[in-house]
Scaffold this motif. Sequence first.
Motif, PDB file in Angstrom:
ATOM      1  N   LEU A  24     -51.565  39.459-122.226  1.00  0.00           N
ATOM      2  CA  LEU A  24     -50.287  39.379-122.957  1.00  0.00           C
ATOM      3  C   LEU A  24     -49.770  37.941-123.008  1.00  0.00           C
ATOM      4  O   LEU A  24     -49.329  37.467-124.066  1.00  0.00           O
ATOM      5  N   SER A  25     -49.836  37.243-121.882  1.00  0.00           N
ATOM      6  CA  SER A  25     -49.348  35.861-121.823  1.00  0.00           C
ATOM      7  C   SER A  25     -50.203  34.946-122.705  1.00  0.00           C
ATOM      8  O   SER A  25     -49.668  34.073-123.398  1.00  0.00           O
ATOM      9  N   LEU A  26     -51.510  35.132-122.670  1.00  0.00           N
ATOM     10  CA  LEU A  26     -52.404  34.304-123.483  1.00  0.00           C
ATOM     11  C   LEU A  26     -52.202  34.586-124.964  1.00  0.00           C
ATOM     12  O   LEU A  26     -52.203  33.660-125.792  1.00  0.00           O
ATOM     13  N   ALA A  27     -52.061  35.854-125.323  1.00  0.00           N
ATOM     14  CA  ALA A  27     -51.828  36.219-126.729  1.00  0.00           C
ATOM     15  C   ALA A  27     -50.545  35.571-127.240  1.00  0.00           C
ATOM     16  O   ALA A  27     -50.491  35.059-128.367  1.00  0.00           O
ATOM     17  N   HIS A  28     -49.513  35.572-126.406  1.00  0.00           N
ATOM     18  CA  HIS A  28     -48.242  34.935-126.779  1.00  0.00           C
ATOM     19  C   HIS A  28     -48.402  33.428-126.898  1.00  0.00           C
ATOM     20  O   HIS A  28     -47.884  32.792-127.830  1.00  0.00           O
ATOM     21  N   SER A  29     -49.158  32.842-125.981  1.00  0.00           N
ATOM     22  CA  SER A  29     -49.372  31.398-125.985  1.00  0.00           C
ATOM     23  C   SER A  29     -50.144  30.943-127.218  1.00  0.00           C
ATOM     24  O   SER A  29     -49.884  29.863-127.757  1.00  0.00           O
ATOM     25  N   TRP A  30     -51.096  31.775-127.668  1.00  0.00           N
ATOM     26  CA  TRP A  30     -51.925  31.420-128.826  1.00  0.00           C
ATOM     27  C   TRP A  30     -51.362  31.974-130.131  1.00  0.00           C
ATOM     28  O   TRP A  30     -51.954  31.791-131.192  1.00  0.00           O
ATOM     29  N   SER A  31     -50.239  32.680-130.030  1.00  0.00           N
ATOM     30  CA  SER A  31     -49.612  33.315-131.199  1.00  0.00           C
ATOM     31  C   SER A  31     -50.609  34.219-131.919  1.00  0.00           C
ATOM     32  O   SER A  31     -50.785  34.154-133.148  1.00  0.00           O
ATOM     33  N   THR A  32     -51.266  35.074-131.153  1.00  0.00           N
ATOM     34  CA  THR A  32     -52.272  35.966-131.726  1.00  0.00           C
ATOM     35  C   THR A  32     -52.166  37.339-131.072  1.00  0.00           C
ATOM     36  O   THR A  32     -51.228  37.621-130.318  1.00  0.00           O
ATOM     37  N   SER A  33     -53.130  38.201-131.346  1.00  0.00           N
ATOM     38  CA  SER A  33     -53.107  39.566-130.820  1.00  0.00           C
ATOM     39  C   SER A  33     -53.957  39.697-129.560  1.00  0.00           C
ATOM     40  O   SER A  33     -54.781  38.832-129.249  1.00  0.00           O
ATOM     41  N   ILE A  34     -53.763  40.811-128.872  1.00  0.00           N
ATOM     42  CA  ILE A  34     -54.548  41.105-127.674  1.00  0.00           C
ATOM     43  C   ILE A  34     -56.025  41.263-128.035  1.00  0.00           C
ATOM     44  O   ILE A  34     -56.908  40.905-127.260  1.00  0.00           O
ATOM     45  N   ALA A  35     -56.289  41.794-129.227  1.00  0.00           N
ATOM     46  CA  ALA A  35     -57.673  41.990-129.669  1.00  0.00           C
ATOM     47  C   ALA A  35     -58.417  40.655-129.723  1.00  0.00           C
ATOM     48  O   ALA A  35     -59.598  40.567-129.373  1.00  0.00           O
ATOM     49  N   VAL A  36     -57.730  39.601-130.165  1.00  0.00           N
ATOM     50  CA  VAL A  36     -58.353  38.276-130.240  1.00  0.00           C
ATOM     51  C   VAL A  36     -58.628  37.742-128.835  1.00  0.00           C
ATOM     52  O   VAL A  36     -59.663  37.123-128.585  1.00  0.00           O
ATOM     53  N   VAL A  37     -57.713  37.998-127.901  1.00  0.00           N
ATOM     54  CA  VAL A  37     -57.935  37.580-126.511  1.00  0.00           C
ATOM     55  C   VAL A  37     -59.166  38.282-125.955  1.00  0.00           C
ATOM     56  O   VAL A  37     -59.979  37.680-125.252  1.00  0.00           O
ATOM     57  N   SER A  38     -59.321  39.553-126.308  1.00  0.00           N
ATOM     58  CA  SER A  38     -60.489  40.314-125.874  1.00  0.00           C
ATOM     59  C   SER A  38     -61.769  39.691-126.420  1.00  0.00           C
ATOM     60  O   SER A  38     -62.798  39.641-125.736  1.00  0.00           O
ATOM     61  N   TYR A  39     -61.692  39.196-127.650  1.00  0.00           N
ATOM     62  CA  TYR A  39     -62.841  38.521-128.265  1.00  0.00           C
ATOM     63  C   TYR A  39     -63.185  37.251-127.489  1.00  0.00           C
ATOM     64  O   TYR A  39     -64.360  36.949-127.265  1.00  0.00           O
ATOM     65  N   VAL A  40     -62.171  36.513-127.062  1.00  0.00           N
ATOM     66  CA  VAL A  40     -62.394  35.285-126.278  1.00  0.00           C
ATOM     67  C   VAL A  40     -63.099  35.613-124.958  1.00  0.00           C
ATOM     68  O   VAL A  40     -63.983  34.878-124.516  1.00  0.00           O
ATOM     69  N   ILE A  41     -62.724  36.745-124.344  1.00  0.00           N
ATOM     70  CA  ILE A  41     -63.341  37.153-123.079  1.00  0.00           C
ATOM     71  C   ILE A  41     -64.855  37.318-123.238  1.00  0.00           C
ATOM     72  O   ILE A  41     -65.621  37.027-122.325  1.00  0.00           O
ATOM     73  N   SER A  42     -65.292  37.753-124.424  1.00  0.00           N
ATOM     74  CA  SER A  42     -66.726  37.944-124.652  1.00  0.00           C
ATOM     75  C   SER A  42     -67.502  36.638-124.561  1.00  0.00           C
ATOM     76  O   SER A  42     -68.717  36.639-124.364  1.00  0.00           O
ATOM     77  N   GLY A  43     -66.794  35.504-124.683  1.00  0.00           N
ATOM     78  CA  GLY A  43     -67.458  34.203-124.583  1.00  0.00           C
ATOM     79  C   GLY A  43     -68.096  33.978-123.226  1.00  0.00           C
ATOM     80  O   GLY A  43     -69.113  33.277-123.110  1.00  0.00           O
ATOM     81  N   ILE A  44     -67.519  34.591-122.177  1.00  0.00           N
ATOM     82  CA  ILE A  44     -68.105  34.467-120.839  1.00  0.00           C
ATOM     83  C   ILE A  44     -69.493  35.092-120.816  1.00  0.00           C
ATOM     84  O   ILE A  44     -70.440  34.527-120.269  1.00  0.00           O
ATOM     85  N   GLY A  45     -69.625  36.264-121.451  1.00  0.00           N
ATOM     86  CA  GLY A  45     -70.923  36.930-121.526  1.00  0.00           C
ATOM     87  C   GLY A  45     -71.932  36.118-122.313  1.00  0.00           C
ATOM     88  O   GLY A  45     -73.117  36.046-121.940  1.00  0.00           O
ATOM     89  N   ILE A  46     -71.479  35.492-123.403  1.00  0.00           N
ATOM     90  CA  ILE A  46     -72.371  34.647-124.197  1.00  0.00           C
ATOM     91  C   ILE A  46     -72.869  33.469-123.364  1.00  0.00           C
ATOM     92  O   ILE A  46     -74.057  33.131-123.380  1.00  0.00           O
ATOM     93  N   GLY A  47     -71.965  32.850-122.619  1.00  0.00           N
ATOM     94  CA  GLY A  47     -72.344  31.724-121.768  1.00  0.00           C
ATOM     95  C   GLY A  47     -73.381  32.105-120.736  1.00  0.00           C
ATOM     96  O   GLY A  47     -74.324  31.365-120.461  1.00  0.00           O
ATOM     97  N   ARG A  48     -73.228  33.307-120.148  1.00  0.00           N
ATOM     98  CA  ARG A  48     -74.197  33.783-119.170  1.00  0.00           C
ATOM     99  C   ARG A  48     -75.571  33.972-119.799  1.00  0.00           C
ATOM    100  O   ARG A  48     -76.584  33.552-119.237  1.00  0.00           O
ATOM    101  N   LEU A  49     -75.595  34.637-120.946  1.00  0.00           N
ATOM    102  CA  LEU A  49     -76.875  34.909-121.606  1.00  0.00           C
ATOM    103  C   LEU A  49     -77.621  33.624-121.959  1.00  0.00           C
ATOM    104  O   LEU A  49     -78.843  33.529-121.825  1.00  0.00           O
ATOM    105  N   ILE A  50     -76.877  32.626-122.408  1.00  0.00           N
ATOM    106  CA  ILE A  50     -77.486  31.350-122.778  1.00  0.00           C
ATOM    107  C   ILE A  50     -78.031  30.626-121.552  1.00  0.00           C
ATOM    108  O   ILE A  50     -79.136  30.070-121.571  1.00  0.00           O
ATOM    109  N   ALA A  51     -77.265  30.665-120.469  1.00  0.00           N
ATOM    110  CA  ALA A  51     -77.554  29.787-119.325  1.00  0.00           C
ATOM    111  C   ALA A  51     -78.460  30.362-118.249  1.00  0.00           C
ATOM    112  O   ALA A  51     -79.183  29.604-117.593  1.00  0.00           O
ATOM    113  N   TYR A  52     -78.442  31.673-118.026  1.00  0.00           N
ATOM    114  CA  TYR A  52     -79.177  32.229-116.887  1.00  0.00           C
ATOM    115  C   TYR A  52     -80.654  31.816-116.829  1.00  0.00           C
ATOM    116  O   TYR A  52     -81.127  31.354-115.785  1.00  0.00           O
TER     117      TYR A  52
END
Length: 400
Positions: free
Chosen positions: A41-69
């Motif tokens: 909620l705090s991040l969505a407010h800070s970025w002036s966007t929706s919770i769904a977009v914040v959820s999309y950002v969270i997926s970046g952690i998984g992408i980073g793992r797949l690339i780097a492992y």
Amino acid sequence: MEMINEDHNIQITSKKRLSLALFINYFVHGMVLVILMQNMLSLAHSWSTSIAVVSYVISGIGIGRLIAYPITGILSDRLNRKTFVLIGMILYIIFLSAMPYASNIVFAYILAILAGVGNSALDAGTYTTLVEINNGSGKSTVLIKAFMSAGDFILPLLVFFLDSRHFWFGISFMLPATILILNLVNILSIKFPDIQQINDSMEMISSSISKLKKIFATIGLLVYGYTSMALMLIFTQWITLYGLKVLQLSAITSHFLLSLYSIGSITGVLVISFILKQKSCEELLVVILNLTALLALVVINLATPPLVVEAASLVFGFSAAGGVMQTGLTIFMKLFPKHRGAITGIFYFFGSIASLTIPLVTGFLSTKGIGLAFNFSIIISLISSVFVILVMMIMKSNKE
């Protein structure tokens, strides 16, 4: 004689200090795993966007793992473990320090990817180091799970405290960043073991297994890297809704099932660690725990009394999330003791695939019914049990 004893005591002290420093990293890692979700909620407010977009950002952690492992695992065998522990810490510090100030989604997504890379670097340097300073034993790697659980338990409480007192949400990022900075200073002065310090008995185990058996065992352990992560994901994501919608339990009881799972997880860590300190029996232990997890899921599926479901949830947490995945990794390292970093990378690479695919599969199944989504875990658990039994048979036949 006194000089030898003094050197031995110094070595023991250094080993304990190194182990504690590595565990502290995973206490912070436990916080990182849930920090974006807890601050949605705090991040969505800070970025002036929706919770769904914040959820999309969270997926970046998984992408980073797949690339780097795969990359970090291989390189940690060729360079040194300490370098990758430091890389992981630095990337986490950047992620934690910069995320509260991120002003746009692109920058935030890049930071999330960096966190995923940091996670893989930390794993590649840490699991291998803990195995090497314990002469091939996985007793210390299991404790990583306990520190992770402590971190992801404390972070939500911190976020709630800050929110209830209207403090800046970024403090929840700065506190773990500060812990990492202090620990970074500590680790810089600690000597890590040489990569090639391999236990002779483990080298004998690896060399005496035929190539064909090693191939089958490798396949089994890679599948287990996927299934062990998948089981934890399905349970944590769906057990509350399953309790509410399918078992018709009260809201408080349904949420309590997840708490019992966490309690079982921490208890499992302590028990498994104690067992492995007494005897090296990783293969048998993994089989027993997988079969126990399967039984617990079947009980949850068939049972209706809340007390039985609660007990089964506790048992499932103990058997499926009490460090059994880390124990599976230790078995994998026995097969390839000279390539522990690469093995860590590829094992958790398959776990990362589960992190990306399981939500998609269970999300689709949930459209047909919540029960179908949750009980998909029984199929996964059955597959997991079959493959770990195969691995145990291969390793046991080698010892006879």
